[in-house]
Design an enzyme around this catalytic site. Structure first.
Site, PDB file in Angstrom:
ATOM      1  N   HIS A 170      75.418  16.056 -19.032  1.00  0.00           N
ATOM      2  CA  HIS A 170      74.372  16.093 -19.925  1.00  0.00           C
ATOM      3  C   HIS A 170      73.759  14.951 -20.399  1.00  0.00           C
ATOM      4  O   HIS A 170      72.425  14.639 -20.808  1.00  0.00           O
ATOM      5  CB  HIS A 170      74.909  17.048 -21.116  1.00  0.00           C
ATOM      6  CG  HIS A 170      74.089  17.779 -21.952  1.00  0.00           C
ATOM      7  ND1 HIS A 170      72.520  17.352 -22.181  1.00  0.00           N
ATOM      8  CD2 HIS A 170      74.087  18.903 -22.629  1.00  0.00           C
ATOM      9  CE1 HIS A 170      71.834  18.295 -22.823  1.00  0.00           C
ATOM     10  NE2 HIS A 170      72.804  19.069 -23.348  1.00  0.00           N
ATOM     11  N   ASP A 390      62.508  28.789  -6.871  1.00  0.00           N
ATOM     12  CA  ASP A 390      62.354  29.431  -5.685  1.00  0.00           C
ATOM     13  C   ASP A 390      62.592  28.587  -4.520  1.00  0.00           C
ATOM     14  O   ASP A 390      61.605  27.883  -4.275  1.00  0.00           O
ATOM     15  CB  ASP A 390      60.867  30.288  -5.738  1.00  0.00           C
ATOM     16  CG  ASP A 390      60.780  30.872  -4.332  1.00  0.00           C
ATOM     17  OD1 ASP A 390      61.709  31.031  -3.456  1.00  0.00           O
ATOM     18  OD2 ASP A 390      59.772  31.461  -4.110  1.00  0.00           O
TER      19      ASP A 390
END
Length: 448
Positions: A170, A390
């Site tokens: 993170h 995608d």
């Protein structure tokens, strides 16, 4: 209110995953070998952990004969040419606090796997996922320096679909930054020469300025508490029998909550309503003493929030955490709008000066940990369209955090996840982890 796990996988379903030995994906071309300091927001203690994100993809007849592992592996290698710090290693400077990235070009850890399962066997596609530990890269070392900052596993399914999972440090990027990198990989998987949005490092914009001065209060971090106090959630403790469930909020659920509010709050945001609702219900569920202070901590994205120097393509941590505080008795007994007014008011304090004050606070106070006593941390990821990533097989059937068991202690963190697909429509998913008795009470509160 807040449908809980409406469709679960079959109890007879046991996930069997065959992993191949791990490999390293390096940048496809030589990259600079240099040191890049993290910002004073990036390297705070509260962000020194790995965030697991998972994408589920259906089979696509247009991709018959294509192997998602090969396609995505190549695209990751190409993307790392642009995002080469992700192929490096975090180092700690001699003062023991400041983190820098040594851009070594060593690469990210990658695992190829196959599962003896079809996508439909995972049920309603939200946490908790059966066999989740087999779908994420197994990590035995939980330090953050001198090791990989990004781990990826791709698991093929029998139906022709696949699961793409990642764990990222993170300190390197927030959820928007992670999404930006995934989109770059997806564009390169489609054959583009380079990412549409080029990455920007520019971490200095969130560093403490010259002649630093703390100009704002930062109660989210202030106050020293013992480790024993951290694990207390009211009168429930995290070593109890922990249960993880996802609560599903549809448009009608949110409209019903909004109808309970006084006129001056009818236009408040959906997220303010949901944060307040689950904070109030969770407080009732863990039943702290009436006079105890309870708090909800929530990150506020500062991209496009004020006239700042944040460039397009910035993929570092660009948020501040807010906290709303109330007495447990007041929060539990007063109407929902009592909680909403506290959550809503805090966001207005996040200005450019506030961000500089926060950076100064981190440097001058030794990068303190978040104030976790009787706290509930909830991140709003509803505006991050992870499902749109995608790789050639279409958008994801589910994309978001891989588990509700996040944070320094189970039960202290959650996320709001936006989800939209043909089968279930538009909804917001909120994974919650609580001791079993508290979960029963929490569920009943949401159903009122």
């Amino acid at each position: 209110m807040g449908d809980c796990n409406p469709t679960l996988p079959s109890k007879e379903f046991t996930l069997m995953v065959n992993r191949k030995p791990h490999e390293i994906i390096a940048p496809a071309e030589p990259t600079p070998h240099e040191l890049k300091p993290l910002s004073d927001i990036d390297d705070q203690q509260a962000l020194q952990f790995l965030v697991p994100v998972i994408h589920f993809y259906s089979a696509n007849s247009n991709m018959t004969g294509q192997d998602p592992v090969g396609v995505i592996r190549e695209a990751i290698s190409k993307a790392l040419v642009y995002y080469y710090p992700l192929a490096g290693r975090l180092r700690q400077l001699a003062d023991g606090n400041k983190l820098v990235v040594e851009c070594t070009g060593e690469g990210v850890l990658f695992i190829e796997a196959d599962a003896d399962a079809n996508l439909k066997e995972f049920g309603n596609l939200h946490p908790p996922f059966i066999g989740i530990d087999n779908l994420l890269v197994p990590i035995s070392y939980y330090g953050i320096t001198d090791c990989h900052v990004l781990f990826i596993q791709i698991t093929r399914l029998k139906c022709g679909g696949f699961i793409f999972s990642s764990c990222v440090n993170h300190t390197m990027c927030d959820a928007f930054g992670m999404f930006q990198f995934f989109m770059a990989v997806s564009e390169l998987a489609h054959g583009l020469d380079g990412p549409t949005l080029l990455p920007a490092w520019e971490r200095h914009i969130f560093n403490a300025r010259n002649q630093p001065r703390v100009t704002h209060a930062h109660p989210e971090y202030e106050g020293m508490i013992s480790d024993e106090k951290i694990i207390i959630m009211g009168r429930m403790t995290a070593d109890a029998d922990m249960v993880e469930r996802t609560f599903v909020f549809k448009r009608d659920d949110i409209a019903a909550l909004r109808s309970q509010l006084p006129p001056h709050l009818h236009n408040c945001s959906t997220i303010d309503i949901l944060l307040s609702c689950i904070w109030r219900s969770r407080t009732i569920a863990v039943f702290p003493d009436d006079d105890d202070e309870v708090r909800i901590i929530y990150p506020v994205n500062v991209r496009n929030r004020f006239n700042s120097q944040i460039p397009q393509g910035y993929y570092g941590n660009a948020f501040a955490v807010c906290s709303a505080i109330a007495r447990a008795g007041n929060l539990s007994r007063k109407p929902l709008h009592y909680a909403i007014e506290r959550v809503k008011d805090k966001k207005h304090a996040i200005t450019e000066d506030y961000m500089n004050s926060l950076a100064v606070f981190m440097v001058t106070r030794g990068r303190p940990q978040l104030m976790l006593s009787n706290a509930f941390i909830v991140a709003d990821n509803t505006r991050i369209e992870f499902q749109q990533v995608d790789f050639g097989w279409g958008k994801a059937a589910y994309a978001g955090v891989a588990t509700g068991r996040l944070g320094p202690v189970e039960g202290i963190c959650s996320h709001c996840i936006g989800s939209n697909n043909e089968k279930w429509g538009s909804r917001i998913l909120i994974p919650v982890c609580l001791p079993s008795k508290a979960m029963e009470i929490f569920t009943k509160e949401l159903e009122k």
